[in-house]
Design an enzyme around this catalytic site. Sequence first.
Site, PDB file in Angstrom:
ATOM      1  N   HIS A 166      -2.547   6.765   8.548  1.00  0.00           N
ATOM      2  CA  HIS A 166      -2.990   6.219   7.259  1.00  0.00           C
ATOM      3  C   HIS A 166      -3.685   7.265   6.367  1.00  0.00           C
ATOM      4  O   HIS A 166      -3.440   7.304   5.165  1.00  0.00           O
ATOM      5  CB  HIS A 166      -3.920   5.026   7.497  1.00  0.00           C
ATOM      6  CG  HIS A 166      -3.886   4.020   6.400  1.00  0.00           C
ATOM      7  ND1 HIS A 166      -4.021   2.670   6.603  1.00  0.00           N
ATOM      8  CD2 HIS A 166      -3.700   4.153   5.065  1.00  0.00           C
ATOM      9  CE1 HIS A 166      -3.940   2.020   5.457  1.00  0.00           C
ATOM     10  NE2 HIS A 166      -3.754   2.906   4.500  1.00  0.00           N
ATOM     11  N   LYS A 171       0.666   1.126   9.645  1.00  0.00           N
ATOM     12  CA  LYS A 171      -0.091   2.384   9.617  1.00  0.00           C
ATOM     13  C   LYS A 171      -1.243   2.345  10.617  1.00  0.00           C
ATOM     14  O   LYS A 171      -1.866   1.296  10.814  1.00  0.00           O
ATOM     15  CB  LYS A 171      -0.651   2.651   8.214  1.00  0.00           C
ATOM     16  CG  LYS A 171       0.386   2.554   7.115  1.00  0.00           C
ATOM     17  CD  LYS A 171      -0.241   2.726   5.737  1.00  0.00           C
ATOM     18  CE  LYS A 171       0.676   2.186   4.662  1.00  0.00           C
ATOM     19  NZ  LYS A 171       0.687   0.714   4.592  1.00  0.00           N
ATOM     20  N   ASP A 206       5.706  -3.455   3.922  1.00  0.00           N
ATOM     21  CA  ASP A 206       4.749  -2.409   4.292  1.00  0.00           C
ATOM     22  C   ASP A 206       3.370  -3.011   4.515  1.00  0.00           C
ATOM     23  O   ASP A 206       2.768  -3.575   3.603  1.00  0.00           O
ATOM     24  CB  ASP A 206       4.681  -1.368   3.168  1.00  0.00           C
ATOM     25  CG  ASP A 206       3.687  -0.255   3.468  1.00  0.00           C
ATOM     26  OD1 ASP A 206       4.110   0.815   3.906  1.00  0.00           O
ATOM     27  OD2 ASP A 206       2.471  -0.471   3.253  1.00  0.00           O
ATOM     28  N   TYR A 222      -5.313  -3.565   7.046  1.00  0.00           N
ATOM     29  CA  TYR A 222      -5.143  -4.681   6.110  1.00  0.00           C
ATOM     30  C   TYR A 222      -5.518  -6.012   6.754  1.00  0.00           C
ATOM     31  O   TYR A 222      -5.783  -6.992   6.047  1.00  0.00           O
ATOM     32  CB  TYR A 222      -3.689  -4.777   5.612  1.00  0.00           C
ATOM     33  CG  TYR A 222      -3.177  -3.593   4.829  1.00  0.00           C
ATOM     34  CD1 TYR A 222      -4.021  -2.553   4.438  1.00  0.00           C
ATOM     35  CD2 TYR A 222      -1.836  -3.509   4.483  1.00  0.00           C
ATOM     36  CE1 TYR A 222      -3.529  -1.466   3.733  1.00  0.00           C
ATOM     37  CE2 TYR A 222      -1.337  -2.423   3.769  1.00  0.00           C
ATOM     38  CZ  TYR A 222      -2.188  -1.400   3.402  1.00  0.00           C
ATOM     39  OH  TYR A 222      -1.693  -0.324   2.707  1.00  0.00           O
TER      40      TYR A 222
END
Length: 279
Positions: free
Chosen positions: A112, A79, A49, A54
């Site tokens: 998200h 996401k 994931d 990120y």
Amino acid sequence: MLKDLTSTTKLANGVEMPWVGLGVFKVEDGPEVKQAVIDAINSGYRSIDTASVYGNEKGVGEALKEVDVKREDLFITSKLWNADQGYESTLTAFEATLDRLGLDYLDLYLIHWPVPEANLYQDTWRAFEKLYQEKKIRAIGVSNFKEEHLETLIQGSEITPMVNQVEFHPHLTQEPLRHFCLDHNIQIEAWSPLKQGQLFDNDVLQVIADRHNKSIAQVLVRWDIQSGVVTIPKSTKAHRIKENADVFDFELTYDEMKQINQLNKDERVGPDPSTFNKR
């Protein structure tokens, strides 16, 4: 009892999603995230994931190229970040995510955050539906959506989200939201299942862990699964990655589950989705 890391739950559209995966939130792009993903997959993990925000999709993609596991046997989630919400911008952002990951499709794509101030998640969801119908994503869902966000989304949509990934741990059990999702056949998935290590000195959890000869982290992952919640504990250390997944050889009793549930404080480590509007 579930047998191992290949054990799955069936989503509303029939897609099989592993109960346990590796989360890579705040894992640095490059060698760190690449090695964590390789270690996880070599330890038996099949679910990874990540998210565009990120900043490590590229490293995840590089790891996927190196492992000796078929693409169809992996379950890769990413996401859409808040700044990319909106119909056209979602389509553009999705292609950028695929490119960074080096993949032809995603197994799961999530909005998200709802970002209620922007009020764009319905337009964003239309783009998700388009991508799903074009078979570029096997399953679509949301993250951090409360009941009111889900109700609004469902009312104006052709497809109900298949997954809602939310903060979930013994201090935030989200009972009303979980019941809502169960009623609408939406699979709950836990982020921060270990509450960023803040539960590792809890006496109740320690007694249960000692009884089963397990760590508190293992008890928490097992509690997730037995609660019907998919979970993605994060670690960059190979031995921790392996340990977090060694949860298929024991079972928590009814009383132990009840004890853990009673630790709830409605306490978050992350933002409240009703007021989080960062873009």
